[in-house]
Design a protein around this motif. Structure first.
Motif, PDB file in Angstrom:
ATOM      1  N   GLU A  86       0.840  -1.195   0.000  1.00  0.00           N
ATOM      2  CA  GLU A  86       0.000   0.000   0.000  1.00  0.00           C
ATOM      3  C   GLU A  86       0.873   1.244   0.000  1.00  0.00           C
ATOM      4  OE1 GLU A  86      -2.481   1.802  -0.935  1.00  0.00           O
ATOM      5  OE2 GLU A  86      -3.972   0.559   0.071  1.00  0.00           O
ATOM      6  N   LEU A  87       0.265   2.375  -0.347  1.00  0.00           N
ATOM      7  CA  LEU A  87       0.936   3.666  -0.253  1.00  0.00           C
ATOM      8  C   LEU A  87       1.335   3.875   1.199  1.00  0.00           C
ATOM      9  CD1 LEU A  87      -1.745   5.579  -2.357  1.00  0.00           C
ATOM     10  CD2 LEU A  87       0.463   4.725  -3.178  1.00  0.00           C
ATOM     11  N   THR A  88       2.343   4.691   1.449  1.00  0.00           N
ATOM     12  CA  THR A  88       2.822   4.857   2.820  1.00  0.00           C
ATOM     13  C   THR A  88       1.745   5.446   3.728  1.00  0.00           C
ATOM     14  OG1 THR A  88       3.714   7.067   2.399  1.00  0.00           O
ATOM     15  CG2 THR A  88       5.228   5.195   2.109  1.00  0.00           C
ATOM     16  N   GLY A  89       1.855   5.149   5.004  1.00  0.00           N
ATOM     17  CA  GLY A  89       0.910   5.671   5.983  1.00  0.00           C
ATOM     18  C   GLY A  89       0.892   7.188   5.991  1.00  0.00           C
ATOM     19  N   PRO A 135      -2.266  -0.432  -4.311  1.00  0.00           N
ATOM     20  CA  PRO A 135      -1.981   1.008  -4.254  1.00  0.00           C
ATOM     21  C   PRO A 135      -2.549   1.762  -5.455  1.00  0.00           C
ATOM     22  CG  PRO A 135       0.036  -0.236  -4.613  1.00  0.00           C
ATOM     23  CD  PRO A 135      -1.041  -1.230  -4.324  1.00  0.00           C
ATOM     24  N   TYR A 136      -2.586   1.120  -6.615  1.00  0.00           N
ATOM     25  CA  TYR A 136      -3.154   1.770  -7.801  1.00  0.00           C
ATOM     26  C   TYR A 136      -4.653   2.001  -7.617  1.00  0.00           C
ATOM     27  CZ  TYR A 136      -4.150   2.967 -12.626  1.00  0.00           C
ATOM     28  OH  TYR A 136      -4.555   3.623 -13.754  1.00  0.00           O
ATOM     29  N   SER A 137      -5.325   1.046  -7.025  1.00  0.00           N
ATOM     30  CA  SER A 137      -6.757   1.183  -6.751  1.00  0.00           C
ATOM     31  C   SER A 137      -7.013   2.325  -5.763  1.00  0.00           C
ATOM     32  CB  SER A 137      -7.306  -0.134  -6.206  1.00  0.00           C
ATOM     33  OG  SER A 137      -8.643   0.008  -5.826  1.00  0.00           O
ATOM     34  N   THR A 138      -6.215   2.401  -4.721  1.00  0.00           N
ATOM     35  CA  THR A 138      -6.352   3.481  -3.737  1.00  0.00           C
ATOM     36  C   THR A 138      -6.145   4.837  -4.416  1.00  0.00           C
ATOM     37  OG1 THR A 138      -5.580   2.067  -1.937  1.00  0.00           O
ATOM     38  CG2 THR A 138      -5.423   4.451  -1.590  1.00  0.00           C
ATOM     39  N   ALA A 139      -5.073   4.955  -5.183  1.00  0.00           N
ATOM     40  CA  ALA A 139      -4.781   6.213  -5.872  1.00  0.00           C
ATOM     41  C   ALA A 139      -5.881   6.561  -6.867  1.00  0.00           C
ATOM     42  CB  ALA A 139      -3.423   6.134  -6.577  1.00  0.00           C
TER      43      ALA A 139
END
Length: 185
Positions: A86-89, A135-139
């Protein structure tokens, strides 16, 4: 003049993510604003629910300046090393402050007053990219919330503990495509 906002979530000033971000920034036309989620004075959302009924955020920190720039920029770049797929906290803490845009749309039923923009995500893995889709989905969800009309293909660097990101031809080609798209009218 084009405006680009770069939000990066790397704790290392000279790490691989920072090197890719700087590589892109040096080639962009127009104005570029970089925000480090680790160094900016931005605190995470505390779910006070102010934005459920009011525009903006009641927390007064550096995010207030970012809101203004975010609403008028043409390009939005997210960059982060990947921790636990995941992207960093730190990046996610900053992103939690996009809550006023979510509440504008879903609670107050208002259309955000934000310029449509292009977006791109750059990520780095010290090892093998096992789950780059998360992470791509989150972004992508964040980009959609922030009026990003065009999301460019993901650019990732893998095995950066052994091979520098800017020495990976596929990664450099991806960075070049971001620059080309962001500089295009």
């Amino acid at each position: 003049m084009k405006k680009t906002l770069i939000i990066h979530g790397s704790p290392r000033k000279n790490g691989e993510t920072a090197k890719m971000v700087n590589w892109i920034a040096q080639r962009l036309e127009g104005e570029v604003r970089m925000v480090s989620s680790y160094r900016a004075d931005i605190h995470p959302c505390v779910d006070c629910r102010y934005c459920w009924k009011h525009p903006g955020c009641c927390r007064k920190d550096e995010m207030q300046e970012i809101y203004s720039y975010l609403e008028e920029c043409d390009n939005l770049l997210f960059a982060s090393p990947i921790y636990f797929s995941e992207l960093t906290g730190s990046f996610l803490n900053l992103a939690s402050r996009f809550q006023p845009y979510f509440c504008s749309k879903f609670y107050r039923k208002e259309t955000p007053s934000m310029k449509e923009k292009k977006g791109a995500l750059v990520i780095a893995y010290g090892g093998e990219a096992r789950d780059w889709e998360k992470p791509y989905s989150t972004a992508s969800m964040l980009f959609e919330l922030l009026q990003t009309k065009e999301i460019l293909p993901l650019v990732r660097a893998e095995h950066t503990d052994e091979i520098l990101a800017l020495e990976q031809p596929e990664t450099v080609r991806g960075l070049e495509k971001i620059v080309e798209a962001f500089n295009k009218e």
